[in-house]
Design an enzyme around this catalytic site. Structure first.
Site, PDB file in Angstrom:
ATOM      1  CG  ASN A 126     -38.944  45.241-130.961  1.00 29.42           C
ATOM      2  OD1 ASN A 126     -38.520  44.601-130.020  1.00 29.42           O
ATOM      3  ND2 ASN A 126     -39.118  44.701-132.171  1.00 29.42           N
ATOM      4  CB  ILE A 183     -42.136  34.399-139.102  1.00 24.54           C
ATOM      5  CG1 ILE A 183     -41.245  35.509-139.657  1.00 24.54           C
ATOM      6  CG2 ILE A 183     -41.432  33.058-139.160  1.00 24.54           C
ATOM      7  CD1 ILE A 183     -40.095  35.903-138.752  1.00 24.54           C
ATOM      8  CG  PHE A 229     -45.105  34.797-127.038  1.00 19.41           C
ATOM      9  CD1 PHE A 229     -44.698  33.545-127.467  1.00 19.41           C
ATOM     10  CD2 PHE A 229     -44.940  35.128-125.698  1.00 19.41           C
ATOM     11  CE1 PHE A 229     -44.135  32.637-126.589  1.00 19.41           C
ATOM     12  CE2 PHE A 229     -44.381  34.224-124.811  1.00 19.41           C
ATOM     13  CZ  PHE A 229     -43.972  32.974-125.250  1.00 19.41           C
TER      14      PHE A 229
END
Ligand code: C5P
Length: 398
Positions: free
Chosen positions: A208, A306, A324
């Site tokens: 990405n 995670i 985030f």
């Protein structure tokens, strides 16, 4: 902020050695006591007299200078410092350090010291990119040497690329961070950063557009407040900050394993843009066109989340878990739901629609979502976002 700190500054022999004089000036202006050591090659670029005049101290040059040995041996000299700085660190000095050679005063001091060492490399771009230098760099990192990465730009030799000595104020900032007894001193913080690469076959991967800029800035800011930062990074565009433990990974699975191995920690910040899917039928060998016109079909499997795993841990969960949320629509609603779903304490939400220019850019506009509500921050540089967040993390752990 460096009041009374004793710094041993080893000046290597390169065209950038002249910047070491400005570095001495800036370090002294912040209250440090700087003892310069010049290599033989450095004396071709700057005179001992200028270094000594700017430092207002004796300059050390020769291992076998008996007067020096009578006054202060090289062992003492290397240990009387709070920090040893090498600027510019030439390819030769880095090679000596990585291989444990000690054939002059500078390299002997570097072997004899029991203090932290911070190097600011500078050399021609080809020399910097040479596999031997990169190998030495990796060894030095593993040895715990702090690195102030060279910058990219036009070089004195006419070439262009990475290899220019970092500016003196960047080096001063790294020196301060290395010596700081900040509010996060003794605290261990894990930061994930960058994209992950999920293989399709041995040569192709899915990735990405994350540059790793926000995670890198955050790791730097946390280290600046004195934290022991474990920086688990996918293949990012920007180099990792100085003064952190770098664990490079490629895939989401490797990132999970690195994070688990780094626990326990006081806080963990998950700034990485982890791939949500990996290719379940990744090929062992390079996939080839077989001439049939038939395109291969990729099957996807979810990667481990995670953040959610760490957020929901019952044992070893860090006291503060920060995630985030990069969203393109309904930022607040999606991020608030994500905070609950992933079991994290805070979510730093941002709008990454292409029009914002945030993904891959220098600025960020974030909303911090905590148990008590949402706080919208004005658009600011990623460095500033990082410093503000690091400060809040320090307050939360206090
Ligand atoms: O679900 P989403 O990818 O939007 O969540 C973003 C947050 O979750 C980020 O903090 C990111 O680092 C983390 N994450 C993770 N592992 C994943 C996916 C996301 O840690 N597999």
């Amino acid at each position: 902020m460096l009041d009374g700190k004793r710094l041993l500054l080893i000046i290597g022999g390169g065209i950038a050695a002249f910047k070491a004089l400005e570095l001495i000036r800036q370090l002294r202006a912040r209250g440090a006591v700087v003892t310069p050591v010049l290599t033989r090659a450095a004396e071709e670029f700057v005179t001992p007299l200028s270094a000594s005049a700017l430092a207002a101290r004796k300059v050390y040059r020769d291992l076998f200078d008996l007067t020096d040995e009578a006054e202060m041996g090289h062992i003492e000299l290397s240990r009387a410092a709070d920090l040893v700085i090498v600027a510019p660190a030439t390819a030769d000095l880095m090679g000596k350090m990585a291989n444990g050679l000690a054939d002059d005063l500078a390299s002997t001091l570097l072997m004899a010291t029991d203090k932290r060492v911070l190097i600011a490399p500078a050399m021609n771009v080809r020399m910097w990119l040479h596999p031997a230098t990169q190998r030495n760099l990796a060894v030095l990192r593993d040895d715990g040497v702090l690195i102030v990465a060279p910058q990219e730009g036009a070089m004195a030799c006419g070439e262009y690329g990475p290899g220019r000595l970092a500016e003196p104020d960047d080096i001063v900032a790294s020196v301060s961070a290395a010596l700081s007894a900040g509010p996060l001193k003794g605290r261990r913080v894990i930061v994930t950063s960058g994209p992950t690469h999920e293989p399709i076959d041995p040569v192709r991967y899915i990735a990405n557009r994350s540059s790793g800029a926000q995670g890198t800035a955050l790791a730097r800011a946390l280290a600046g407040l004195g934290a022991d930062v474990v920086f688990v990074t996918g293949p990012a565009d920007c180099p990792p900050p100085a003064g952190v433990q770098v664990i490079p990974v490629q895939t989401a699975q490797q990132m999970l394993e690195a994070v688990e191995a780094a626990l326990p920690a006081d806080a963990a910040v998950f700034a990485a843009a982890v791939a949500d899917w990996r290719v379940a039928n990744a090929a062992e060998r390079k996939m080839k066109k077989d001439g049939s016109g038939q395109a291969p079909v990729l099957e996807f499997a979810e990667t481990p989340d995670i953040l959610a795993r760490v957020g929901r841990m019952t044992e070893d969960r860090p006291g503060l878990v920060v995630g985030f949320a990069a969203e393109t629509d309904d930022v607040l609603a999606n991020a608030t739901a994500k905070r609950a779903r992933k079991g994290c304490d805070w979510i730093v939400a941002n709008d990454v629609s292409p029009a914002t220019g945030i993904m891959g850019g220098d600025e960020n506009a974030v909303t911090l979502i905590t148990a008590t509500g949402a706080e919208e921050w004005p658009r600011m540089a990623k460095d500033q976002v990082a410093r503000r967040l690091a400060q809040l993390i320090a307050e939360a752990l206090a």
